[in-house]
Design a protein around this motif. Structure first.
Motif, PDB file in Angstrom:
ATOM      1  N   MET B 222       0.824  -1.196   0.000  1.00  0.00           N
ATOM      2  CA  MET B 222       0.000   0.000   0.000  1.00  0.00           C
ATOM      3  C   MET B 222       0.865   1.255   0.000  1.00  0.00           C
ATOM      4  N   GLY B 223       2.048   1.147   0.609  1.00  0.00           N
ATOM      5  CA  GLY B 223       2.963   2.278   0.589  1.00  0.00           C
ATOM      6  C   GLY B 223       3.353   2.663  -0.829  1.00  0.00           C
ATOM      7  N   PHE B 224       3.554   1.660  -1.678  1.00  0.00           N
ATOM      8  CA  PHE B 224       3.808   1.945  -3.080  1.00  0.00           C
ATOM      9  C   PHE B 224       2.651   2.717  -3.684  1.00  0.00           C
ATOM     10  N   LYS B 225       1.446   2.269  -3.397  1.00  0.00           N
ATOM     11  CA  LYS B 225       0.288   2.854  -4.076  1.00  0.00           C
ATOM     12  C   LYS B 225       0.038   4.277  -3.622  1.00  0.00           C
ATOM     13  N   VAL B 226       0.248   4.572  -2.342  1.00  0.00           N
ATOM     14  CA  VAL B 226      -0.015   5.925  -1.879  1.00  0.00           C
ATOM     15  C   VAL B 226       1.254   6.770  -1.873  1.00  0.00           C
ATOM     16  N   ALA B 227       2.368   6.204  -2.338  1.00  0.00           N
ATOM     17  CA  ALA B 227       3.638   6.935  -2.409  1.00  0.00           C
ATOM     18  C   ALA B 227       4.111   7.385  -1.030  1.00  0.00           C
ATOM     19  N   ALA B 228       4.200   6.433  -0.125  1.00  0.00           N
ATOM     20  CA  ALA B 228       4.785   6.726   1.187  1.00  0.00           C
ATOM     21  C   ALA B 228       6.292   6.528   1.093  1.00  0.00           C
ATOM     22  N   VAL B 229       7.037   7.098   2.049  1.00  0.00           N
ATOM     23  CA  VAL B 229       8.422   7.351   1.700  1.00  0.00           C
ATOM     24  C   VAL B 229       9.385   6.226   1.403  1.00  0.00           C
ATOM     25  N   LEU B 287       3.376   5.022  12.112  1.00  0.00           N
ATOM     26  CA  LEU B 287       3.942   6.290  12.559  1.00  0.00           C
ATOM     27  C   LEU B 287       5.288   6.538  11.886  1.00  0.00           C
ATOM     28  N   GLY B 288       6.108   5.483  11.824  1.00  0.00           N
ATOM     29  CA  GLY B 288       7.402   5.630  11.164  1.00  0.00           C
ATOM     30  C   GLY B 288       7.235   6.060   9.723  1.00  0.00           C
ATOM     31  N   LEU B 289       6.350   5.376   9.007  1.00  0.00           N
ATOM     32  CA  LEU B 289       6.092   5.733   7.613  1.00  0.00           C
ATOM     33  C   LEU B 289       5.637   7.179   7.513  1.00  0.00           C
ATOM     34  N   SER B 315       2.560  15.781  -3.153  1.00  0.00           N
ATOM     35  CA  SER B 315       1.614  14.685  -2.928  1.00  0.00           C
ATOM     36  C   SER B 315       2.218  13.634  -1.990  1.00  0.00           C
ATOM     37  N   ILE B 316       3.530  13.459  -2.060  1.00  0.00           N
ATOM     38  CA  ILE B 316       4.178  12.540  -1.111  1.00  0.00           C
ATOM     39  C   ILE B 316       4.028  13.074   0.312  1.00  0.00           C
ATOM     40  N   ALA B 317       4.284  14.384   0.472  1.00  0.00           N
ATOM     41  CA  ALA B 317       4.202  14.968   1.804  1.00  0.00           C
ATOM     42  C   ALA B 317       2.786  14.837   2.363  1.00  0.00           C
ATOM     43  N   HIS B 318       1.798  15.074   1.495  1.00  0.00           N
ATOM     44  CA  HIS B 318       0.417  14.954   1.961  1.00  0.00           C
ATOM     45  C   HIS B 318       0.103  13.520   2.386  1.00  0.00           C
ATOM     46  N   ALA B 319       0.703  12.556   1.674  1.00  0.00           N
ATOM     47  CA  ALA B 319       0.525  11.168   2.101  1.00  0.00           C
ATOM     48  C   ALA B 319       1.030  10.988   3.522  1.00  0.00           C
ATOM     49  N   GLY B 320       2.094  11.724   3.870  1.00  0.00           N
ATOM     50  CA  GLY B 320       2.623  11.635   5.222  1.00  0.00           C
ATOM     51  C   GLY B 320       1.629  12.124   6.263  1.00  0.00           C
TER      52      GLY B 320
END
Lengths: 173, 601
Positions: B222-229, B287-289, B315-320
Motif C-alpha cells: 500500500m505504501g507503493f500505491k499511496v507513495a509513502a516514503v 507512525l514511522g512511515l 503529494s508525497i508529503a500529503h501522504a505523510g
C-alpha cells in the motif's frame, strides 16, 4: 504412511524443479532457454496443483500457460527478426544492495513460515472440483469474475494503445 | 434486485468504458478531435458517483444475497468511491483537448480511464482480499498504460515502464501478504480475518509472527500505491513523465483509493486488543512511515525546479500527513480518525486543480514545466493564475481554503486521540507544513511576480511562453476544483459531517463476521445461517418491506439450487459444505423463506 512419504517425495521433486526452472528463467542468457525454463516452471507448478487435488487448476495451468502462453512466447521469440543477435545483457545494477535486501526478505519470510503453526484446513474428500469452481464463479464470486473480464479488456486496450502503429496525419489521406 | 442495484455504480463505470469504446469505433478515424468521448466518460463517471452517494450509504438496510462477503457498501465506501469517480471525471475533462495536442489516441485513453475507475471502485468496496486484489489490478494496469500513452515521448515511456515494474512488485508484496493472512487465519474476507486474528492473539506468541510479516508486506504494497516514503522513488519520475491528466488521476484517485483500502485493511485486520505484544506493532510502523514521508517529501520538494515534480513531492508529503491521521486512532473506539476523509477530499480537489492548470499550460509540445515557464502567468492568463493560486494555497494549508480546514481538523483529531503523547508528532507535522510553504510559494512567486526573461536565440520560446490551450471542458474541471477548494474552506460543515460518518464506518467489526464471513475454513460452525447486519432494526424493517418481492426471487433461486444439488448428489461428491473457501454458501440459501418454494414449481 506409504502414501504420505510418496506424496512428500513428489512434492519435493516438483518444488525443486519449480525453483530450478525459475532460476533458469532469471539467469539464462538466451531468450529461448528462458522461455523453455518458464515452461518448466509452469509445468512444475501445475504438478504441484495436481498433487494438492486441485484438478481443475492443474489442467487449466497446463492448457493455458504451458500450452498457450509459453508457446506464444516462443513464437514471438522465433518470429522476431534477429532477436538472437541482440545481446541480452541482464545487467546487474545495484546488486550489492539488492542481494542483501532479497536475502533479508527471504530470511524473514522463512522465519515467519517455519515459526508459526499454520492451522490445517479440514481436508475435503478428493473429487472433481470443476463443478464447484464453476458454481462459485457464477454465484458468490460473480462480481470478481466479471471484474476479471474488465482486467482482460483493459489489458488488451492498453496493449493496443501502446503497441499500435502510429497513424501519421500524412498517411491518412 | 438489491444486488444489481447495489452494483449499479460499478456497472455504470464499466459500462461507460464500453460505451466510449463503441463510440470511438463508430465515430470513425477521421474525426480529428473526438473531444466528446471525454465528455461522455466524465458524464458516465459522474452518474456513477451520484449513484454511489445515493445508494451506498444506506446499504446496510438492504439485504445482499450473492454480494455478501464480496462487497462492503457503506458510507465509507460511498465517500471514497465518489471521490475517485469525480477525480476520474475531472481527468477525462482535462484530457479532452490535451490528448490531441500530445498525439494520444483519445478513444483508448478515455476507455482505460473509465476502466481504471471501475477497478478503483472494486478495490475500495472489496470485502475480501481476492476482490481487492482484482480491483487493484484493474485500476493499476489501466494506469500503467495511460502513463505511457504518449508514445512519442521517452519520458512517458520511462514513466509507464517504471510504474509498471514497481507496481508489479507492489502487487507481488500484496499477494504475499494476502497469502500469509490466509495462512494465519484461514479466511480471505476482512471480517473473518479480523475475527481469526482476535482469536489467535490470545494463544501462543508464535502465532503472531505470520500476521506480523503479513502486515509489513501489506504496508509495503500500500505504501507503493499511496507513495509513502521508503517506497516513493517512482513518484516524481512517473508524475513528471505521464501526461498531466493522468498525473492528476494518479495523484487524486489512485491515492484516495489507496488510502481508503489502507485504512480499512489496517484498522479492520489489526484491531485485536492484545496486539501490543508484536515486535513491531502496526501503529509503530504507520507512525514511522508517516514521519519519514512528511519529512522526506517536503525536504526533497524544496530543491525541485519543475512544477510537476514539486507537486509530486507535495503529494508525497500529503501522504505523510494522511498516514499520521490513519495512525492516530482513538484507543477507545479504534475507529478511523474522522479528519482523514475530509483531508483527502480537500487534498484531491486542490491537487487536481493544480495539475489541471499545468495540463492546460503544458499541453503544447514537450511538457516542459520548469518554474520559469510560469513567469508572467498572472498577466497572460489571470484566471488560470487565480485557479493556481487557490489550489496551491489550499495545498499549503492557508486559511480561507479547504486545505487549511483539512489540516486543522486532521491535527485536531490526532491530538484528541491522545493529547499527551501526540503533541510531538503534530508539532513535527506543522513544522513540515511550514517547510512546504517554501515550495508552494515559489510556484506562486513565479506565476505572479516574475516577468518572463527575454533570452536571445532559441531559448526565447522556452523561457517565455507556456501557452495555455483553450479547452472548455478542462476549464470546467479546474473551475470546479478551485470552487470546491473554496467551498471546503468556507463552508466545511456539510462535508465534515460526511467525513465523520464515512470514518465511523471505516472499520469492519469482527462481530459482523457472521454476516460477512465466507464459509470460513477454520470454523465451519461460523458459516452462519442468517446474516446479522449492522443495524438490526433498520434491516429488519427493510427485510419485511422487501419480503414480498424477495419471495418470488427466492422461489426461482431455490428451484435452481435444488436442481443443482440433485445433480451434485448424482455425482456423489461428498465434500462437506464449508470446508473450501470458494464454495458457495449453499445451506444458507436454503434457509431463505420456504413459502415461495412450492409456488415456483
Amino acid at each position: 504412511m506409504e502414501a504420505r512419504t510418496l506424496k512428500d517425495a513428489l512434492f519435493w521433486a516438483f518444488a525443486t524443479s519449480t525453483v530450478g526452472f525459475a532460476l533458469m528463467v532469471a539467469f539464462h542468457q538466451s531468450l529461448v532457454h528462458s522461455a523453455l525454463g518458464l515452461m518448466g516452471t509452469l509445468l512444475s507448478v501445475g504438478c504441484l496443483y495436481g498433487l494438492l487435488d486441485a484438478d481443475f487448476v492443474a489442467v487449466t495451468q497446463v492448457v493455458v500457460y504451458v500450452g498457450g502462453v509459453v508457446i506464444l512466447f516462443l513464437f514471438g521469440v522465433f518470429l522476431t527478426k534477429r532477436i538472437e543477435d541482440v545481446t541480452v545483457t541482464n545487467r546487474s545494477v545495484n546488486w550489492y544492495v539488492a542481494v542483501p535486501v532479497g536475502l533479508v526478505l527471504l530470511a524473514v519470510i522463512l522465519y515467519a513460515l517455519l515459526s508459526s503453526p499454520i492451522p490445517a484446513a479440514e481436508v475435503a474428500a478428493a473429487g472433481p472440483t470443476t463443478a464447484a469452481i464453476g458454481e462459485a464463479l457464477l454465484g458468490r464470486f460473480l462480481l470478481p469474475f466479471e471484474v476479471i473480464s474488465v482486467v482482460l479488456l483493459a489489458v488488451l486496450l492498453g496493449a493496443l494503445l501502446l503497441a499500435r502503429r502510429e497513424v501519421k496525419p500524412e498517411e491518412r489521406g | 434486485m438489491n444486488d444489481l442495484l447495489l452494483c449499479a455504480p460499478i456497472l455504470v463505470a464499466a459500462g461507460t468504458g464500453i460505451l466510449v469504446m463503441a463510440l470511438d469505433l463508430l465515430s470513425g478515424r477521421d474525426d480529428p478531435r473526438k473531444g466528446f468521448l471525454g465528455v461522455v466518460t466524465a458524464a458516465g463517471l459522474a452518474i456513477a458517483a451520484v449513484l454511489a452517494v445515493t445508494l451506498w450509504p444506506g446499504a446496510p438496510a438492504f439485504e445482499m444475497s450473492f454480494l455478501k462477503g464480496v462487497l462492503i457498501v457503506d458510507g465509507f465506501v460511498a465517500f471514497f468511491s465518489a471521490l475517485v469517480l469525480a477525480t476520474g471525471a475531472a481527468a477525462a475533462l482535462l484530457a479532452v483537448d490535451h490528448l490531441p495536442e500530445q498525439g494520444i489516441e483519445p478513444g483508448a485513453f478515455q476507455t482505460l480511464l473509465a476502466f481504471s475507475a471501475t477497478g478503483a471502485l472494486a478495490f475500495v468496496a472489496a470485502a475480501d482480499l481476492v476482490t481487492m486484489f482484482l480491483g487493484l489490478e484493474v485500476m493499476s494496469l489501466a494506469v500503467y498504460a495511460l502513463a505511457a500513452s504518449k508514445r512519442s515521448s521517452g519520458f512517458a515511456t520511462e514513466a509507464g515502464l517504471k510504474y509498471f515494474v514497481l507496481g508489479g512488485l507492489a502487487s507481488a508484496f500484496l499477494l504475499f501478504g494476502v497469502a500469509f493472512l490466509y495462512g494465519a487465519t484461514g479466511s480471505l474476507d476482512l471480517a473473518g480475518i479480523a475475527a481469526g486474528l482476535a482469536g489467535g492473539a490470545s494463544s501462543a506468541g508464535a502465532d503472531r509472527v505470520l500476521p506480523q510479516v503479513a502486515l509489513v508486506l501489506l504496508l509495503v504494497a500500500m505504501g507503493f500505491k499511496v507513495a509513502a516514503v521508503p517506497f516513493h522513488f517512482w513518484t516524481p519520475d512517473v508524475y513528471e513523465g505521464a501526461p498531466t491528466p493522468v498525473t492528476a488521476y494518479m495523484a487524486g484517485a489512485v491515492k484516495a483509493a489507496g488510502f481508503a483500502v489502507l485504512s480499512r485493511l489496517i484498522l479492520t485486520v489489526y484491531q485485536a486488543p492484545s496486539w501490543g505484544g508484536l515486535p513491531l506493532s502496526p501503529a509503530d510502523a504507520l507512525l514511522g512511515l508517516a514521519v519519514l514521508t512528511m519529512v522526506v517529501g517536503n525536504v526533497l520538494g524544496v530543491v525541485q525546479d519543475d512544477v510537476k515534480r514539486i507537486l509530486a513531492y507535495s503529494s508525497i508529503a500529503h501522504a505523510g500527513y494522511l498516514l499520521l491521521g490513519v495512525w492516530a486512532t482513538d484507543p477507545a473506539t479504534r475507529a478511523l480518525n474522522d479528519g482523514v476523509p475530509f483531508y483527502l477530499l480537500a487534498y484531491v480537489a486542490a491537487t487536481v486543480g493544480a495539475f489541471g492548470v499545468v495540463s492546460l499550460l503544458g499541453a503544447r509540445g514537450e511538457e516542459d514545466m520548469r518554474l520559469p515557464r510560469l513567469a508572467g502567468l498572472s498577466k497572460r492568463h489571470p484566471v488560470l493564475a487565480a485557479v493556481l493560486l487557490v489550489c496551491v494555497l489550499s495545498l499549503a494549508g492557508i486559511p480561507p481554503f479547504g486545505g487549511f480546514m483539512g489540516k486543522f481538523n486532521l491535527f485536531k483529531a490526532v491530538l484528541a486521540a491522545d493529547p499527551a503523547s501526540n503533541v510531538t508528532w503534530v508539532v513535527v507535522a506543522v513544522l513540515n507544513s511550514l517547510v512546504a510553504l517554501y515550495y508552494y510559494l515559489r510556484i506562486l512567486l513565479y506565476a505572479y511576480f516574475r516577468e518572463p526573461e527575454v533570452v536571445s536565440g532559441d531559448d526565447v520560446a522556452a523561457a517565455g511562453h507556456a501557452p495555455a490551450i483553450r479547452s472548455a471542458p478542462a476549464w470546467a474541471a479546474i473551475g470546479v476544483a478551485a470552487l470546491a477548494s473554496l467551498y471546503l474552506g468556507i463552508l466545511p460543515g456539510r462535508m465534515m459531517a460526511a467525513s465523520g460518518s464515512a470514518a465511523s464506518a471505516a472499520v469492519v467489526r469482527p462481530d459482523l463476521s457472521a454476516a460477512l464471513a465466507a464459509p470460513a475454513a477454520l470454523a465451519p460452525g461460523k458459516s452462519s445461517p442468517a446474516p446479522a447486519p449492522a443495524s438490526p432494526t433498520v434491516s429488519r424493517r427493510a427485510a419485511v418491506r422487501d419480503a414480498g418481492r424477495d419471495a418470488a426471487r427466492d422461489a426461482t433461486r431455490n428451484d435452481r439450487d435444488a436442481a443443482r444439488n440433485d445433480r451434485d448428489a448424482a455425482h456423489s461428491r461428498s465434500a462437506a459444505p464449508g470446508t473450501r473457501p470458494p464454495r458457495p454458501p449453499r445451506p444458507s440459501r436454503f434457509a431463505a423463506p420456504p413459502a415461495g418454494g412450492g409456488s415456483g414449481r
